[in-house]
Write an enzyme that holds these catalytic residues in place. Structure first.
Site, mmCIF file in Angstrom:
data_model
loop_
_atom_site.group_PDB
_atom_site.id
_atom_site.type_symbol
_atom_site.label_atom_id
_atom_site.label_comp_id
_atom_site.label_asym_id
_atom_site.label_seq_id
_atom_site.Cartn_x
_atom_site.Cartn_y
_atom_site.Cartn_z
ATOM 1 N N HIS A 52 -1.983 24.553 -26.058
ATOM 2 C CA HIS A 52 -0.667 25.181 -26.167
ATOM 3 C C HIS A 52 -0.085 25.355 -24.768
ATOM 4 O O HIS A 52 -0.826 25.452 -23.778
ATOM 5 C CB HIS A 52 -0.784 26.543 -26.847
ATOM 6 N N CYS A 72 1.058 32.731 -29.467
ATOM 7 C CA CYS A 72 0.159 32.962 -30.599
ATOM 8 C C CYS A 72 -0.967 33.893 -30.131
ATOM 9 O O CYS A 72 -1.065 34.234 -28.946
ATOM 10 C CB CYS A 72 -0.391 31.635 -31.119
ATOM 11 N N CYS A 104 -3.060 32.324 -27.299
ATOM 12 C CA CYS A 104 -2.352 32.315 -26.018
ATOM 13 C C CYS A 104 -2.183 33.725 -25.467
ATOM 14 O O CYS A 104 -2.312 33.945 -24.260
ATOM 15 C CB CYS A 104 -1.002 31.621 -26.170
ATOM 16 N N GLU A 132 1.253 27.862 -23.196
ATOM 17 C CA GLU A 132 0.824 29.059 -22.460
ATOM 18 C C GLU A 132 -0.628 28.935 -22.004
ATOM 19 O O GLU A 132 -0.971 29.353 -20.888
ATOM 20 C CB GLU A 132 0.978 30.310 -23.332
#
Length: 164
Positions: free
Chosen positions: A62, A92, A95, A64
């Site tokens: 992801h 999320c 993250c 992040e």
């Protein structure tokens, strides 16, 4: 659409728009449309990251998390304590955990996770980890200031037609 009660500064707006542009680039590169950037205390961009889940075949890729990986390799922990992460979509739980452990103390996001779930057509038969980043950060002692969601129209546009 829920709007953050915090006022959006011009600097925050510019950085969020840049994160949304990173999301568009991630999509152009064959990945999910998510982007993030890290600034220092003065608002200078230090690092940027895109989602790489599809091209790297890494479910943890992801934006992040990719940003935190780079930051932890390249920056001193003290720099992260005074940094801000701007992200095109609410982090999320994974993250948010990575951001917590990184020492970053401020996160600003555009699209809320719940709104993303609607856009993505979340399947009621498939489990969705519906855990707002604020709850993750609160569980970690509330050290991370969170601002968002902001710029709904701009944030939604990068997802148009992606989730099929």
């Amino acid at each position: 659409m829920t709007q953050s009660p915090d006022p959006l500064t011009d600097q925050d707006r510019a950085h969020l728009l840049a994160a949304i542009e990173l999301a568009a680039r991630g999509r152009q590169h064959g990945n999910h449309p998510f982007g993030a950037l890290l600034t220092d205390a003065q608002g200078n961009v230090l690092l940027t990251a895109e989602n790489t889940v599809l091209t790297e075949r890494d479910l943890t890729g992801h934006a992040e998390t990719n940003l935190v990986r780079s930051a932890s390799r390249l920056l001193e922990p003290g720099q992260l304590r005074h940094a801000t992460v701007y992200t095109s979509t609410e982090p999320c739980a994974m993250c948010a955990g990575a951001l917590h452990w990184s020492g970053v103390r401020r996160v600003v996001y555009a699209l809320a996770a719940g709104e993303l779930n609607v856009l993505a057509g979340a399947d009621p038969e498939e489990p969705v980890l519906d855990l707002p980043c604020r709850r993750v950060f609160e569980a970690g002692g509330g050290l991370v200031e969170v601002a968002g969601p902001y710029l709904y129209e701009e944030a939604v546009a990068v997802h148009a037609g992606f989730w099929g």
